[in-house]
Structure formats: structure tokens, C-alpha cells
Design a protein around this motif. Structure first.
Motif, PDB file in Angstrom:
ATOM      1  N   ARG A  23       4.758   8.968   4.184  1.00 34.83           N
ATOM      2  CA  ARG A  23       5.372   7.646   4.029  1.00 34.83           C
ATOM      3  C   ARG A  23       5.338   7.276   2.557  1.00 34.83           C
ATOM      4  O   ARG A  23       4.378   7.585   1.859  1.00 34.83           O
ATOM      5  CB  ARG A  23       4.602   6.606   4.834  1.00 34.83           C
ATOM      6  CG  ARG A  23       4.812   6.749   6.330  1.00 34.83           C
ATOM      7  CD  ARG A  23       4.392   5.494   7.022  1.00 34.83           C
ATOM      8  NE  ARG A  23       5.162   4.355   6.496  1.00 34.83           N
ATOM      9  CZ  ARG A  23       4.926   3.094   6.819  1.00 34.83           C
ATOM     10  NH1 ARG A  23       3.957   2.801   7.665  1.00 34.83           N
ATOM     11  NH2 ARG A  23       5.651   2.114   6.303  1.00 34.83           N
ATOM     12  N   ASP A  24       6.361   6.582   2.096  1.00 33.45           N
ATOM     13  CA  ASP A  24       6.431   6.296   0.655  1.00 33.45           C
ATOM     14  C   ASP A  24       5.222   5.509   0.145  1.00 33.45           C
ATOM     15  O   ASP A  24       4.740   5.739  -0.963  1.00 33.45           O
ATOM     16  CB  ASP A  24       7.758   5.602   0.287  1.00 33.45           C
ATOM     17  CG  ASP A  24       7.907   4.214   0.887  1.00 33.45           C
ATOM     18  OD1 ASP A  24       7.140   3.863   1.801  1.00 33.45           O
ATOM     19  OD2 ASP A  24       8.806   3.482   0.429  1.00 33.45           O
ATOM     20  N   ASP A  25       4.695   4.607   0.994  1.00 32.30           N
ATOM     21  CA  ASP A  25       3.553   3.772   0.575  1.00 32.30           C
ATOM     22  C   ASP A  25       2.310   4.613   0.260  1.00 32.30           C
ATOM     23  O   ASP A  25       1.432   4.187  -0.478  1.00 32.30           O
ATOM     24  CB  ASP A  25       3.175   2.782   1.684  1.00 32.30           C
ATOM     25  CG  ASP A  25       4.393   2.147   2.302  1.00 32.30           C
ATOM     26  OD1 ASP A  25       4.584   0.950   2.118  1.00 32.30           O
ATOM     27  OD2 ASP A  25       5.191   2.875   2.939  1.00 32.30           O
TER      28      ASP A  25
HETATM   29 ZN    ZN Z   1       7.075   2.259   3.206  1.00 31.33          ZN
END
Ligand code: ZN
Ligand code: PRT
Length: 297
Positions: free
Chosen positions: A51-53
């Protein structure tokens, strides 16, 4: 032998372009069944799909060497976890562009408490998925708000009565309009970047990193460049060089059996129809514009 581990978004707005960019750098991967870890085939660079986070955290924790992520997330995680530092943007990548904006409900008139200036947010509730970044940017402008942290659907907070304003990512503005919100002010502009941690890396990894960065630079420059070929009267050479955007030293060749010359050049900027029409107007003919596949300075 050292290998570099690069984190990219598994599925989302940045996934396709991140992978495409790495493939254009000559990287190929063996896709594992769980699809989270892809082993690099001919070049010692492996991929982690997440996930990008999670990407900035993986870099700060030393789990990955590089990551492709939006500047918005990188800044948020650095502020939240590391006092605003710890990661370097090694190259902005020119996609995933968006802005973090403060938006307020559309009100019909000032009597209904219309907010027209950022300063009016003092003491009010601002809903956002970017609490650290929003707080930091508003504080810098001398505005102190009550941050309401939400992980999604930020745009509905004002109509639910849980916030007076929002701080959210905007690209086309459609979501704001659909929720009867008005963009008050852009507080941060973002695009995807290749990030690395500020921690020391081994000499071997550093060399790999430099090689990858040089290829990346070549890919990005090539995609913005065009190879132009044309014929022209010799006396028009100076004018034509001026008209070719981003060109200083074109190649010039005589044309057998003609007093005209052939001019070849790589244009580092976009060539519009207007450029070609202007070239024709000063005597150019047989104008060809070709894509550039690879470049190495
Ligand atoms: Zn995200
Ligand atoms: O599952 P995962 O956590 O990996 O993905 P995600 O859902 O958190 O992120 P994703 O894929 O939506 O976005 C990834 C990155 O793309 C963001 O961190 C930004 O850097 C960048 N980006 C570019 C955007 C937008 N444009 C964007 N428009 N991220 C989100 N939006 C959303 C915004 O939050 C709002 O809901 O799109 C809506 C607004 O769009 P417009 O066009 O209506 O203005």
C-alpha cells in the motif's frame, strides 16, 4: 552480491506508471504467487508491492532502499514519524500530480457564514487524511485548527456536520463539486517521486543506485524528447535552430544534388503543430518528428 529493493504501490493510481517506468529502465521481474515480492531477473533490483502509505515507513525502517510514492505521503509520514526528515526525493517522476487543498462548503452568501479566507479557519474543525501535513502547513501560516483525522471519504465530513472544512487531495475538482465544496486554497502540490532513505548505504548498493538513476533519467528525458529531421535552405539554419525548442547544436548535412541542407536535432521540449508551421514558414520541408526510445547522457 548486493540487491536493491524497491517498493511500489500494489494497486492504485501510481501502480501502473511506477511499474512501466521501471520496465523501461530495463528491469524484468519474476512474479511470485503471492504477488508481494517480485524478484529482479537480469538486474539486481527486486520489487515489493505494498500500500502506498507503507512505502515511506519501509524506507525509514531500512526494509527497502527505494520507493515510488506521492510527495504528499512521504511528507506526511516524515512529519508524523521523523520530525519532517529522513527521506530524500531522488527524482520527481512527472506523474501522480495533485494538490492538497483546503475546501469549504459552498455557501450562498456571506450572511450564511461563507469562508473566503484561510484565516477564518482559526479554531475551526478541519477533516483530513493528512493530519500532520495539514497542521504543519496551516501552523506555518499562523492558523491553528482542530484536526479531525479520517482515513477516507473526507469530502462528506462537512455535510455530516463533523467538520467545518476539509484538507484533501484534488486533481480535477470533480469530487469537491459533487459534494458542494469550494476550493479555498492550495496548501501543497504533489507528484510521485523516487524516494530513498537518508541512511548510509554500502558502496556496492550506491553504485547500483547510481546506475538505476542514470537509466531513469534517460527514460524520463527520452519520453519528453523528439527527434526532428527536415530539409531547409542553408541561409535559414540560424532561424530554424531558434525555432526548434530546446535545441542549440543541430546536426547539419549537405543534400546530394541540391543547395538545401538536412537538419537533424533532438528537441527536449514538446513540439506543437505551431512549431512545425513556423518551421515551414521559414522554408523547411520534409519535416519528420520521431519518438526517442532511449537516451544516455
Ligand atoms: Zn493509501
Ligand atoms: O490502497 P492504497 O493505500 O495503496 O491506495 P490509496 O487509495 O491510498 O491511494 P490512491 O491510489 O488513490 O492514490 C495514490 C496517490 O496518487 C496519492 O497519494 C497521490 O499522491 C496521488 N493522487 C493523484 C491522488 C489523486 N491524484 C486524487 N485525485 N490521490 C487521491 N486522489 C483522490 C482524492 O483523495 C479525492 O478523493 O481523488 C479524489 C479527488 O479527485 P478529483 O479528480 O475529483 O479532484
Amino acid at each position: 552480491m548486493s540487491r536493491l529493493r524497491v517498493a511500489i504501490q500494489k494497486s492504485g493510481r501510481l501502480s501502473e506508471q511506477s511499474l512501466e517506468l521501471l520496465k523501461k529502465c530495463g528491469l524484468q521481474f519474476m512474479r511470485s504467487k503471492d504477488k508481494l515480492f517480485w524478484y529482479g531477473k537480469d538486474f539486481p533490483v527486486d520489487l515489493l508491492l505494498v500500500r502506498d502509505d507503507d512505502i515511506p515507513r519501509l524506507l525509514l525502517d531500512g526494509v527497502c532502499d527505494l520507493g515510488i510514492v506521492g510527495e504528499n505521503i512521504a511528507q506526511e509520514v516524515m512529519l508524523e514519524r521523523n520530525g519532517g526528515s529522513g527521506l530524500n526525493c531522488l527524482r520527481k517522476l512527472g506523474f501522480g500530480n495533485c494538490r492538497l487543498s483546503i475546501a469549504v462548503p459552498e455557501a450562498t452568501n456571506a450572511a450564511q457564514g461563507e469562508i473566503t479566507r484561510l484565516e477564518q479557519l482559526e479554531g475551526l474543525r478541519v477533516a483530513t487524511s493528512y493530519p500532520a501535513l495539514t497542521r504543519e502547513l496551516l501552523n506555518k501560516k499562523g492558523i491553528s485548527t482542530r484536526i479531525v483525522e479520517l482515513s477516507g471519504s473526507v469530502e462528506i465530513a462537512p455535510s455530516l456536520g463533523t467538520a467545518d472544512a476539509i484538507s484533501d487531495l484534488v486533481s480535477t475538482g470533480t469530487t469537491l463539486r459533487a459534494n458542494h465544496l469550494r476550493e479555498l486554497e492550495i496548501i501543497f502540490e504533489s507528484e510521485a517521486g523516487l524516494f530513498g532513505s537518508q541512511a548510509e548505504v554500502s558502496e556496492e548498493k550506491q553504485q547500483l543506485l547510481q546506475l538505476l538513476l542514470a537509466r531513469l533519467e534517460g527514460v524520463i528525458q527520452a519520453s519528453a524528447s523528439k527527434y526532428v529531421m527536415l530539409h531547409a535552405p542553408r541561409e535559414a539554419l540560424a532561424r530554424i535552430t531558434e525555432l526548434l525548442p530546446g535545441v542549440e547544436h543541430p546536426s547539419v548535412m549537405p543534400l546530394e544534388g541540391s543547395d538545401r541542407i538536412a537538419i537533424h536535432a533532438v528537441c527536449g521540449e514538446t513540439l506543437f503543430w505551431e512549431h512545425l508551421e513556423a518551421l515551414k514558414a521559414v522554408g523547411a520541408s520534409a519535416i519528420l518528428v520521431l519518438p526517442v526510445e532511449k537516451m544516455l547522457a
